[in-house]
Design a protein around this motif. Structure first.
Motif, PDB file in Angstrom:
ATOM      1  N   MET A   1    -102.614  36.946  28.595  1.00 53.53           N
ATOM      2  CA  MET A   1    -101.384  37.061  28.798  1.00 53.53           C
ATOM      3  C   MET A   1    -100.723  36.071  29.381  1.00 53.53           C
ATOM      4  N   TYR A   2     -99.310  36.189  29.488  1.00 58.46           N
ATOM      5  CA  TYR A   2     -98.378  35.116  30.204  1.00 58.46           C
ATOM      6  C   TYR A   2     -97.154  35.627  30.764  1.00 58.46           C
ATOM      7  N   HIS A  60     -98.344  35.629  36.746  1.00 60.26           N
ATOM      8  CA  HIS A  60     -99.332  35.518  35.538  1.00 60.26           C
ATOM      9  C   HIS A  60    -100.334  36.266  35.750  1.00 60.26           C
ATOM     10  N   GLU A  64    -101.828  39.470  33.630  1.00 67.44           N
ATOM     11  CA  GLU A  64    -103.171  39.706  33.062  1.00 67.44           C
ATOM     12  C   GLU A  64    -104.005  41.099  33.395  1.00 67.44           C
ATOM     13  N   ALA A 151     -98.708  34.070  24.228  1.00 65.02           N
ATOM     14  CA  ALA A 151     -99.451  33.494  25.512  1.00 65.02           C
ATOM     15  C   ALA A 151     -99.899  32.137  24.990  1.00 65.02           C
ATOM     16  N   GLN A 155     -99.504  28.859  27.376  1.00 60.45           N
ATOM     17  CA  GLN A 155    -100.532  28.486  28.061  1.00 60.45           C
ATOM     18  C   GLN A 155    -101.402  27.254  27.715  1.00 60.45           C
ATOM     19  N   GLU A 177    -108.896  32.656  24.752  1.00 59.93           N
ATOM     20  CA  GLU A 177    -107.825  33.190  24.025  1.00 59.93           C
ATOM     21  C   GLU A 177    -107.857  33.356  22.574  1.00 59.93           C
TER      22      GLU A 177
HETATM   23 FE   LIG Z   1    -102.749  34.904  29.708  1.00 57.69          FE
END
Ligand SMILES: [Fe+2]
Ligand SMILES: [Fe+2]
Ligand SMILES: [Fe+2]
Lengths: 332, 94
Positions: A1-2, A60, A64, A151, A155, A177
């Motif tokens: 996730m971001y 960030h 997560e 994400a 990223q 990811e």
């Molecule tokens: Fe992430």
């Protein structure tokens, strides 16, 4: 996730003031980042650079951690043992991502405790996407496909962000990811190839997660006043709008492949631009979620605090065990 | 002086942006001298841009005789790898 860097008062989109730094050191720093040098914890850096990074990296990390909650919601209701194992493995990865990022942020002089406290007292932000509920099993597929997909879009360029520990954490995260997105897309494939009800669940999940996924890239460029400086300092490598467009361009053909309809009547390929055009985003909704008014924002924080409080006895037991053994060592 | 100087493990960052990697060890009476010895021992040909030294006895290592039970559990979890998922050619790059 971001999470994109969200100002606490994102809605007023104020420029964060640059502190007074030694001009010579500042010039040297600017030259280094302009040359794509990496900045390491012991290097001189402008105070604003440090603050911006602490905020972005801790947000960030929080994303997560909080991101585990909507998925955890379905762990005990996964439709098969295999899906349960996959979901558990993905959630476990997200916990790991949180830990990599907290550690990287700690190199900037902020403590783990400070960051966790800020999350729990509501002063720290995390990605708006996690304040939406996961209502049906296809949401788990939609999250992997869209949320992890967004994400990844964010990223991948951050692997070249100027702060070394952040960049290295991103390299580790990006490696993990791909599985997240693929399991999500594969789950969606199963749903669309299943019964009419399952198909409908998949469409429903896309309908609810499409716009919040586009919002994950953060406010539009003309409303993100710190973007220019963050780009100059190579904290960000792309603007929010550029990444959002990239995501739409990559994702629409995937939705078509699934036979699902993206919930936007104005979505169409623009031959001239070489991009998809899409409807304006409801930024009022975004800012409301940033302010903590998301559909399940309170539930998320309650679950987070409860997990923290319920685990307190374990942390205390471990600490007192260590104290006991340390005094035994001294006595010996 | 009858006993050896303590042992220090040496880590070198080869280039900006990379992790420090373990390269070996040196004996030294203190951290400052350990850094200097490490420089002269491990970076004579521009092998690095940054050094770390850590007292060897400060490192806790996993037990090699327990390696199997330590690392085997990951072996059966093939679904952690992206290649586990069979996707159509159009989205193979995902
Ligand atoms: Fe992430
Ligand atoms: Fe993650
Ligand atoms: Fe993920």
């Amino acid at each position: 996730m971001y999470t994109t860097e969200l100002d606490k008062k994102a809605a007023d989109s104020r420029v964060v003031e640059v502190g007074i730094d030694d001009p010579q050191q500042l010039a040297r720093f600017e030259a280094r980042v302009a040359a794509d040098d990496f900045i390491e914890p012991n290097d001189w850096m402008p105070e604003t650079y440090r603050k911006t990074l602490v905020r972005q990296m801790s947000q960030h990390a929080h994303s997560e951690i909080v991101g585990m909650l909507p998925e955890g919601n379905w762990l005990t209701r996964a439709p098969s043992l295999s899906r349960k194992a996959i979901l558990l493995a993905k959630i476990q990865d997200e916990a790991g991502h949180g830990l990599y990022l907290y550690c990287a942020a700690e190199t900037l002089g902020v403590s783990r405790e400070q960051m966790i406290d800020a999350l729990h007292d509501g002063s720290a932000k995390y990605s708006t996407i996690f304040n939406y509920p996961t209502l049906n099993w296809a949401d788990i597929g939609a999250i992997g496909w869209l949320v992890d997909g967004a994400a990844i879009m964010n990223q991948v360029p951050l692997q070249r962000t100027s702060y070394g520990p952040y960049a290295r954490a991103m390299v580790r995260i990006c490696k993990e990811e791909s599985f997240h997105q693929r399991q999500g897309f594969e789950l969606m494939m199963h749903m669309v190839n299943g019964t009419p009800d399952q198909r409908e669940m998949a469409q429903d999940a896309l309908n609810r997660f499409w716009w919040p996924s586009l919002m994950m890239f953060g406010p539009p460029d003309d409303k993100s006043p710190n973007t220019e400086r963050s780009m100059r300092w190579r904290i960000k490598r792309d603007t929010n709008d550029d990444l959002r467009q990239k995501f739409v361009d990559a994702t629409v053909p995937q939705a078509e492949l699934l036979g699902l309809t993206v919930p936007d009547p104005n979505l169409r390929w623009n031959e001239e631009r070489g991009h998809y055009d899409f409807s304006p985003i409801d930024w009022e909704e975004f800012y409301a979620v940033v302010r903590g008014e998301g559909p399940v924002a309170q539930e998320r924080m309650q679950a987070r605090r409860k997990a923290w409080d319920d685990g307190a006895w374990v942390r205390e037991a471990a600490a007192s065990y260590e104290t006991k053994h340390a005094s035994a060592r001294i006595a010996a | 002086m009858s006993s050896d100087w303590p042992l220090w493990e040496v880590f070198v960052r080869a280039r900006g942006g990379l992790d420090h990697r373990h390269v070996g060890s040196v004996h030294a009476p203190d951290a400052g001298i350990a850094i200097r010895h490490a420089r002269d021992t491990y970076t004579r040909r521009e092998e690095g841009v940054s050094l770390w030294v850590v007292r060897s006895n400060e490192i806790t290592a996993s037990d090699p005789s327990e390696a199997e039970e330590m690392f085997e559990p990951a072996a059966s979890k093939i679904y952690r790898h992206p290649t586990f998922y069979d996707l159509p050619d159009e989205v193979k790059h995902m």
